[in-house]
Write a protein that holds these residues in place. Structure first.
Motif, PDB file in Angstrom:
ATOM      1  N   THR A  80     -80.311 -47.376 -32.511  1.00 11.85           N
ATOM      2  CA  THR A  80     -80.404 -46.536 -31.311  1.00 11.85           C
ATOM      3  C   THR A  80     -80.173 -47.310 -30.023  1.00 11.85           C
ATOM      4  O   THR A  80     -79.980 -46.708 -28.971  1.00 11.85           O
ATOM      5  CB  THR A  80     -81.756 -45.808 -31.240  1.00 11.85           C
ATOM      6  OG1 THR A  80     -82.803 -46.766 -31.209  1.00 11.85           O
ATOM      7  CG2 THR A  80     -81.929 -44.863 -32.428  1.00 11.85           C
ATOM      8  N   ALA A  83     -77.107 -46.282 -28.067  1.00 10.42           N
ATOM      9  CA  ALA A  83     -77.067 -44.910 -27.555  1.00 10.42           C
ATOM     10  C   ALA A  83     -76.195 -44.797 -26.311  1.00 10.42           C
ATOM     11  O   ALA A  83     -76.293 -45.594 -25.385  1.00 10.42           O
ATOM     12  CB  ALA A  83     -78.475 -44.426 -27.235  1.00 10.42           C
ATOM     13  N   THR A  85     -75.617 -42.101 -23.439  1.00 15.29           N
ATOM     14  CA  THR A  85     -76.241 -40.894 -22.886  1.00 15.29           C
ATOM     15  C   THR A  85     -75.427 -40.256 -21.775  1.00 15.29           C
ATOM     16  O   THR A  85     -75.915 -39.378 -21.076  1.00 15.29           O
ATOM     17  CB  THR A  85     -77.649 -41.224 -22.350  1.00 15.29           C
ATOM     18  OG1 THR A  85     -77.534 -42.240 -21.343  1.00 15.29           O
ATOM     19  CG2 THR A  85     -78.560 -41.721 -23.468  1.00 15.29           C
ATOM     20  N   GLY A  88     -74.432 -35.935 -21.914  1.00 16.28           N
ATOM     21  CA  GLY A  88     -75.368 -34.821 -21.983  1.00 16.28           C
ATOM     22  C   GLY A  88     -76.754 -35.305 -22.323  1.00 16.28           C
ATOM     23  O   GLY A  88     -77.107 -36.458 -22.068  1.00 16.28           O
ATOM     24  N   ASN A  89     -77.526 -34.429 -22.935  1.00 16.29           N
ATOM     25  CA  ASN A  89     -78.924 -34.741 -23.206  1.00 16.29           C
ATOM     26  C   ASN A  89     -79.184 -35.255 -24.619  1.00 16.29           C
ATOM     27  O   ASN A  89     -80.284 -35.680 -24.920  1.00 16.29           O
ATOM     28  CB  ASN A  89     -79.789 -33.504 -22.950  1.00 16.29           C
ATOM     29  CG  ASN A  89     -79.788 -33.142 -21.484  1.00 16.29           C
ATOM     30  OD1 ASN A  89     -79.758 -34.010 -20.623  1.00 16.29           O
ATOM     31  ND2 ASN A  89     -79.792 -31.851 -21.204  1.00 16.29           N
ATOM     32  N   ARG A  90     -78.171 -35.181 -25.479  1.00 16.97           N
ATOM     33  CA  ARG A  90     -78.321 -35.715 -26.827  1.00 16.97           C
ATOM     34  C   ARG A  90     -77.493 -36.988 -26.919  1.00 16.97           C
ATOM     35  O   ARG A  90     -76.273 -36.967 -26.759  1.00 16.97           O
ATOM     36  CB  ARG A  90     -77.852 -34.709 -27.859  1.00 16.97           C
ATOM     37  CG  ARG A  90     -78.060 -35.214 -29.261  1.00 16.97           C
ATOM     38  CD  ARG A  90     -77.689 -34.188 -30.290  1.00 16.97           C
ATOM     39  NE  ARG A  90     -77.849 -34.800 -31.601  1.00 16.97           N
ATOM     40  CZ  ARG A  90     -77.703 -34.153 -32.707  1.00 16.97           C
ATOM     41  NH1 ARG A  90     -77.399 -32.871 -32.698  1.00 16.97           N
ATOM     42  NH2 ARG A  90     -77.848 -34.773 -33.846  1.00 16.97           N
ATOM     43  N   PRO A  91     -78.136 -38.131 -27.187  1.00 15.03           N
ATOM     44  CA  PRO A  91     -77.387 -39.385 -27.238  1.00 15.03           C
ATOM     45  C   PRO A  91     -76.371 -39.406 -28.377  1.00 15.03           C
ATOM     46  O   PRO A  91     -76.588 -38.811 -29.428  1.00 15.03           O
ATOM     47  CB  PRO A  91     -78.448 -40.456 -27.482  1.00 15.03           C
ATOM     48  CG  PRO A  91     -79.757 -39.792 -27.401  1.00 15.03           C
ATOM     49  CD  PRO A  91     -79.552 -38.320 -27.443  1.00 15.03           C
ATOM     50  N   SER A  92     -75.290 -40.119 -28.137  1.00 15.71           N
ATOM     51  CA  SER A  92     -74.287 -40.376 -29.164  1.00 15.71           C
ATOM     52  C   SER A  92     -74.468 -41.818 -29.630  1.00 15.71           C
ATOM     53  O   SER A  92     -74.722 -42.705 -28.818  1.00 15.71           O
ATOM     54  CB  SER A  92     -72.893 -40.179 -28.580  1.00 15.71           C
ATOM     55  OG  SER A  92     -71.916 -40.674 -29.471  1.00 15.71           O
TER      56      SER A  92
END
Length: 148
Positions: A80, A83, A85, A88-92
């Motif tokens: 993680t 990540a 960010t 948006g609000n959901r990390p890739s």
């Protein structure tokens, strides 16, 4: 590779209620392999971690390394840290190494750490881990290693 170092008075990792790794004074090393990382980069990161002077000397200055104080390393895989960010609000997590390569680099790093330092404990790759620590200072150092 990305790592977050936390100078600790003690730290441990549990999986399913069992302690699988534990150190007293030393460094908690949260480690993430990214796409394109190599053994050479892992070697460079390990050398940096072992020599980084973030422990206090007699005068209270951060002038000693984990090797100087005889402290432990607790190495925990943490994809993680890669990540992204921005979108948006959901990390890739697409920047993290693929699981097989991430495991290989993590195991390589641990093997080299054990060859270079007497006290090395680990978490468990890809496990649901609970990490307990007493951060000393607090001192938390992020390190991002890119091309060598």
């Amino acid at each position: 590779m990305i790592t977050v170092l936390q100078r600790v008075r003690q730290a441990r990792v549990e999986v399913a209620g069992e302690i699988i790794g534990q150190i007293d004074q030393g460094l908690l090393v949260l480690l993430c392999a990214e796409q394109g990382d190599s053994d050479k980069l892992a070697d460079k990161l390990l050398a940096k971690i072992l020599k980084l002077r973030i422990f206090s000397d007699e005068a209270g200055k951060m002038n000693r390394s984990v090797q100087d104080i005889g402290g432990g390393l607790l190495v925990v895989s943490q994809f993680t840290l890669a990540a992204d960010t921005k979108g948006g609000n959901r990390p890739s997590f697409t920047g993290a190494a693929a699981p097989d390569e991430g495991r290989r680099l993590y195991e390589y790093f641990v093997e080299k750490a054990r060859a270079a330092h007497p006290i090395v404990q680990t978490g468990q790759f890809a496990a649901d881990m609970q990490v307990h620590l007493v951060n000393d200072g607090p001192v938390t150092i992020p390190i991002t290693m890119r091309d060598v």
